[in-house]
Design a protein around this motif. Structure first.
Motif, PDB file in Angstrom:
ATOM      1  N   LEU A   1       0.809  -1.152  -0.181  1.00 31.03           N
ATOM      2  CA  LEU A   1      -0.057  -0.146   0.017  1.00 31.03           C
ATOM      3  C   LEU A   1       0.846   1.116   0.032  1.00 31.03           C
ATOM      4  CD1 LEU A   1      -2.849   1.111   0.117  1.00 31.03           C
ATOM      5  CD2 LEU A   1      -2.843   1.134   2.586  1.00 31.03           C
ATOM      6  N   LEU A   2       2.263   1.302   0.685  1.00 32.05           N
ATOM      7  CA  LEU A   2       2.837   2.565   0.673  1.00 32.05           C
ATOM      8  C   LEU A   2       3.514   2.570  -0.743  1.00 32.05           C
ATOM      9  CD1 LEU A   2       4.426   2.193   4.169  1.00 32.05           C
ATOM     10  CD2 LEU A   2       2.963   4.154   3.375  1.00 32.05           C
ATOM     11  N   VAL A   3       3.942   1.392  -1.305  1.00 34.39           N
ATOM     12  CA  VAL A   3       4.614   1.765  -2.748  1.00 34.39           C
ATOM     13  C   VAL A   3       3.503   2.070  -3.713  1.00 34.39           C
ATOM     14  CG1 VAL A   3       5.439   0.093  -4.354  1.00 34.39           C
ATOM     15  CG2 VAL A   3       5.920  -0.462  -2.046  1.00 34.39           C
ATOM     16  N   ILE A   4       2.435   1.592  -3.402  1.00 29.84           N
ATOM     17  CA  ILE A   4       1.225   2.169  -4.333  1.00 29.84           C
ATOM     18  C   ILE A   4       1.060   3.959  -4.171  1.00 29.84           C
ATOM     19  CG2 ILE A   4      -1.182   2.085  -5.142  1.00 29.84           C
ATOM     20  CD1 ILE A   4      -1.042  -0.922  -4.616  1.00 29.84           C
ATOM     21  N   ALA A   5       0.824   4.286  -2.906  1.00 29.67           N
ATOM     22  CA  ALA A   5       0.596   5.516  -2.399  1.00 29.67           C
ATOM     23  C   ALA A   5       1.726   6.416  -2.732  1.00 29.67           C
ATOM     24  CB  ALA A   5       0.446   5.583  -0.915  1.00 29.67           C
ATOM     25  N   SER A   6       3.248   5.890  -2.678  1.00 28.32           N
ATOM     26  CA  SER A   6       4.251   6.621  -3.019  1.00 28.32           C
ATOM     27  C   SER A   6       4.444   7.016  -4.695  1.00 28.32           C
ATOM     28  CB  SER A   6       5.509   6.238  -2.617  1.00 28.32           C
ATOM     29  OG  SER A   6       5.621   4.647  -3.054  1.00 28.32           O
TER      30      SER A   6
ATOM     31  N   LEU B   1       7.312   8.812   1.652  1.00 26.18           N
ATOM     32  CA  LEU B   1       8.535   8.260   1.488  1.00 26.18           C
ATOM     33  C   LEU B   1       9.468   7.997   2.739  1.00 26.18           C
ATOM     34  CD1 LEU B   1       9.789   9.970  -1.595  1.00 26.18           C
ATOM     35  CD2 LEU B   1       9.125   7.720  -1.596  1.00 26.18           C
ATOM     36  N   VAL B   2       9.296   9.036   3.872  1.00 23.39           N
ATOM     37  CA  VAL B   2       9.914   8.594   4.806  1.00 23.39           C
ATOM     38  C   VAL B   2       9.259   7.450   5.825  1.00 23.39           C
ATOM     39  CG1 VAL B   2      10.235   9.778   7.493  1.00 23.39           C
ATOM     40  CG2 VAL B   2      10.711  11.024   5.110  1.00 23.39           C
ATOM     41  N   VAL B   3       7.932   7.349   5.637  1.00 19.36           N
ATOM     42  CA  VAL B   3       7.369   6.247   6.399  1.00 19.36           C
ATOM     43  C   VAL B   3       7.731   4.865   5.774  1.00 19.36           C
ATOM     44  CG1 VAL B   3       5.118   5.095   6.792  1.00 19.36           C
ATOM     45  CG2 VAL B   3       5.314   7.742   7.175  1.00 19.36           C
ATOM     46  N   GLN B   4       7.832   4.888   4.534  1.00 24.66           N
ATOM     47  CA  GLN B   4       8.117   3.638   3.789  1.00 24.66           C
ATOM     48  C   GLN B   4       9.421   3.329   4.237  1.00 24.66           C
ATOM     49  OE1 GLN B   4       7.175   3.732  -0.371  1.00 24.66           O
ATOM     50  NE2 GLN B   4       9.060   2.635  -0.834  1.00 24.66           N
ATOM     51  N   ALA B   5      10.419   4.203   4.169  1.00 25.03           N
ATOM     52  CA  ALA B   5      11.860   4.127   4.281  1.00 25.03           C
ATOM     53  C   ALA B   5      12.073   3.529   5.835  1.00 25.03           C
ATOM     54  CB  ALA B   5      12.608   5.364   4.352  1.00 25.03           C
ATOM     55  N   ALA B   6      11.183   4.115   6.967  1.00 24.53           N
ATOM     56  CA  ALA B   6      11.547   3.888   8.058  1.00 24.53           C
ATOM     57  C   ALA B   6      10.793   2.348   8.241  1.00 24.53           C
ATOM     58  CB  ALA B   6      10.664   4.532   9.024  1.00 24.53           C
ATOM     59  N   VAL B   7       9.808   1.983   7.787  1.00 20.97           N
ATOM     60  CA  VAL B   7       9.197   0.551   7.944  1.00 20.97           C
ATOM     61  C   VAL B   7      10.069  -0.270   7.192  1.00 20.97           C
ATOM     62  CG1 VAL B   7       7.286  -1.042   7.230  1.00 20.97           C
ATOM     63  CG2 VAL B   7       6.857   1.266   8.086  1.00 20.97           C
ATOM     64  N   ALA B   8      10.700   0.025   6.047  1.00 24.12           N
ATOM     65  CA  ALA B   8      11.593  -1.054   5.350  1.00 24.12           C
ATOM     66  C   ALA B   8      13.046  -1.087   6.111  1.00 24.12           C
ATOM     67  CB  ALA B   8      11.821  -0.356   3.909  1.00 24.12           C
TER      68      ALA B   8
ATOM     69  N   ALA C   1      13.343   4.823  -8.104  1.00 17.37           N
ATOM     70  CA  ALA C   1      14.002   4.224  -7.006  1.00 17.37           C
ATOM     71  C   ALA C   1      13.121   3.543  -6.191  1.00 17.37           C
ATOM     72  CB  ALA C   1      14.873   5.409  -6.152  1.00 17.37           C
ATOM     73  N   VAL C   2      11.973   3.963  -6.062  1.00 16.96           N
ATOM     74  CA  VAL C   2      10.735   3.212  -5.391  1.00 16.96           C
ATOM     75  C   VAL C   2      10.682   1.860  -5.980  1.00 16.96           C
ATOM     76  CG1 VAL C   2       8.230   3.085  -4.727  1.00 16.96           C
ATOM     77  CG2 VAL C   2       9.945   5.346  -4.130  1.00 16.96           C
ATOM     78  N   LEU C   3      10.424   1.983  -7.137  1.00 14.37           N
ATOM     79  CA  LEU C   3      10.244   0.694  -8.291  1.00 14.37           C
ATOM     80  C   LEU C   3      11.311  -0.396  -7.916  1.00 14.37           C
ATOM     81  CD1 LEU C   3       8.538   2.239 -11.270  1.00 14.37           C
ATOM     82  CD2 LEU C   3       7.319   0.996  -9.321  1.00 14.37           C
ATOM     83  N   ARG C   4      12.454   0.148  -8.047  1.00 11.87           N
ATOM     84  CA  ARG C   4      13.767  -0.668  -7.755  1.00 11.87           C
ATOM     85  C   ARG C   4      13.668  -1.105  -6.416  1.00 11.87           C
ATOM     86  NH1 ARG C   4      16.981  -4.345  -8.917  1.00 11.87           N
ATOM     87  NH2 ARG C   4      19.290  -4.005  -8.455  1.00 11.87           N
ATOM     88  N   LEU C   5      13.371  -0.320  -5.526  1.00 12.20           N
ATOM     89  CA  LEU C   5      13.317  -0.917  -4.114  1.00 12.20           C
ATOM     90  C   LEU C   5      12.350  -1.973  -3.914  1.00 12.20           C
ATOM     91  CD1 LEU C   5      13.012   2.260  -2.083  1.00 12.20           C
ATOM     92  CD2 LEU C   5      14.869   0.418  -1.582  1.00 12.20           C
ATOM     93  N   GLN C   6      11.059  -1.995  -4.457  1.00  7.31           N
ATOM     94  CA  GLN C   6      10.230  -2.972  -4.569  1.00  7.31           C
ATOM     95  C   GLN C   6      10.852  -4.182  -5.434  1.00  7.31           C
ATOM     96  OE1 GLN C   6       7.344  -3.125  -2.908  1.00  7.31           O
ATOM     97  NE2 GLN C   6       6.603  -5.453  -4.183  1.00  7.31           N
ATOM     98  N   GLY C   7      11.239  -4.204  -6.388  1.00  2.87           N
ATOM     99  CA  GLY C   7      11.930  -4.986  -7.160  1.00  2.87           C
ATOM    100  C   GLY C   7      12.844  -5.925  -6.123  1.00  2.87           C
ATOM    101  N   LEU C   8      13.928  -5.228  -5.389  1.00  2.00           N
ATOM    102  CA  LEU C   8      14.746  -5.901  -4.619  1.00  2.00           C
ATOM    103  C   LEU C   8      14.162  -6.435  -3.600  1.00  2.00           C
ATOM    104  CD1 LEU C   8      17.467  -2.878  -4.388  1.00  2.00           C
ATOM    105  CD2 LEU C   8      17.694  -5.244  -5.499  1.00  2.00           C
ATOM    106  N   TRP C   9      13.067  -5.948  -2.997  1.00  2.00           N
ATOM    107  CA  TRP C   9      12.141  -6.429  -1.995  1.00  2.00           C
ATOM    108  C   TRP C   9      11.675  -7.808  -2.251  1.00  2.00           C
ATOM    109  CZ3 TRP C   9      12.207  -5.244   3.261  1.00  2.00           C
ATOM    110  CH2 TRP C   9      11.248  -5.826   3.797  1.00  2.00           C
ATOM    111  N   ALA C  10      10.947  -7.631  -3.652  1.00  2.00           N
ATOM    112  CA  ALA C  10      10.536  -9.145  -4.083  1.00  2.00           C
ATOM    113  C   ALA C  10      11.405  -9.942  -4.268  1.00  2.00           C
ATOM    114  CB  ALA C  10       9.626  -8.864  -5.345  1.00  2.00           C
ATOM    115  N   ALA C  11      12.500  -9.798  -4.764  1.00  3.88           N
ATOM    116  CA  ALA C  11      13.676 -10.879  -4.937  1.00  3.88           C
ATOM    117  C   ALA C  11      14.091 -11.493  -3.549  1.00  3.88           C
ATOM    118  CB  ALA C  11      15.022 -10.075  -5.731  1.00  3.88           C
ATOM    119  N   GLY C  12      13.871 -10.726  -2.423  1.00  2.00           N
ATOM    120  CA  GLY C  12      14.456 -11.345  -1.178  1.00  2.00           C
ATOM    121  C   GLY C  12      13.335 -12.117  -0.655  1.00  2.00           C
ATOM    122  N   SER C  13      12.160 -11.905  -1.109  1.00  2.00           N
ATOM    123  CA  SER C  13      10.860 -12.734  -0.760  1.00  2.00           C
ATOM    124  C   SER C  13      10.759 -14.051  -1.304  1.00  2.00           C
ATOM    125  CB  SER C  13       9.603 -12.121  -0.510  1.00  2.00           C
ATOM    126  OG  SER C  13       9.317 -11.546  -1.636  1.00  2.00           O
ATOM    127  N   VAL C  14      11.482 -14.109  -2.356  1.00  2.00           N
ATOM    128  CA  VAL C  14      11.260 -15.429  -3.196  1.00  2.00           C
ATOM    129  C   VAL C  14      11.763 -16.620  -2.474  1.00  2.00           C
ATOM    130  CG1 VAL C  14      11.906 -16.576  -5.386  1.00  2.00           C
ATOM    131  CG2 VAL C  14      11.274 -14.252  -5.235  1.00  2.00           C
TER     132      VAL C  14
END
Length: 137
Positions: A4-9, A45-52, A124-137
């Motif tokens: 939801l934060l990725v979509i909002a950002s 972005l700060v909320v997203q960064a803090a959570v991540a 950068a946000v889309l790249r973050l999402q890609g890196l996160w998805a690669a880690g959850s595989v």
């Protein structure tokens, strides 16, 4: 990362980019609406960064490219304030100028600077999402 934060950002960054391009096309310098737009984007972005960052550093999530992920987190938060500073540099000088001094007004291209910053942050946000998805595989 929270979907939801990725979509909002993404939504607020696209809206900020459109605002920046629209004011550039209308031949207007950046104004208060640009500052508010950057503030809203930064809040998300700060909320997203803090959570991540919490999940990666404390929460036990391990990513294959953890240092790259953390660097992208910093970049995602830092680009827009820098872009806003460049975009409004002339108007900031005009505000602090003493009587009789010649100052340059903010350029109409300031909106384009903010738009480029928003698009770069979106990447950068889309790249973050890609890196996160690669880690959850």
């Amino acid at each position: 990362m929270i979907g939801l934060l990725v979509i909002a950002s993404c939504i607020v960054l696209v809206a900020l980019a459109v605002l920046g391009l629209a004011t550039t096309i209308l031949n207007r310098p950046p104004g208060r609406q640009h500052r508010y737009g950057v503030a809203v984007c930064e809040l998300v972005l700060v909320v997203q960064a803090a959570v991540a960052a919490f999940r990666v550093l404390v929460g036990g999530v391990t990513l294959p490219e953890q240092s790259t992920f953390l660097i992208y987190l910093v970049v995602s938060v830092a680009v827009l304030p820098i872009a806003l500073q460049f975009a409004t540099a002339g108007s900031d000088q005009a505000i602090g100028a003493e009587a009789g001094e010649h100052t340059e007004p903010a350029s109409r291209w300031g909106g384009a600077v903010i738009a480029v910053g928003a698009i770069g942050t979106l990447v950068a946000v889309l790249r973050l999402q890609g890196l996160w998805a690669a880690g959850s595989v």
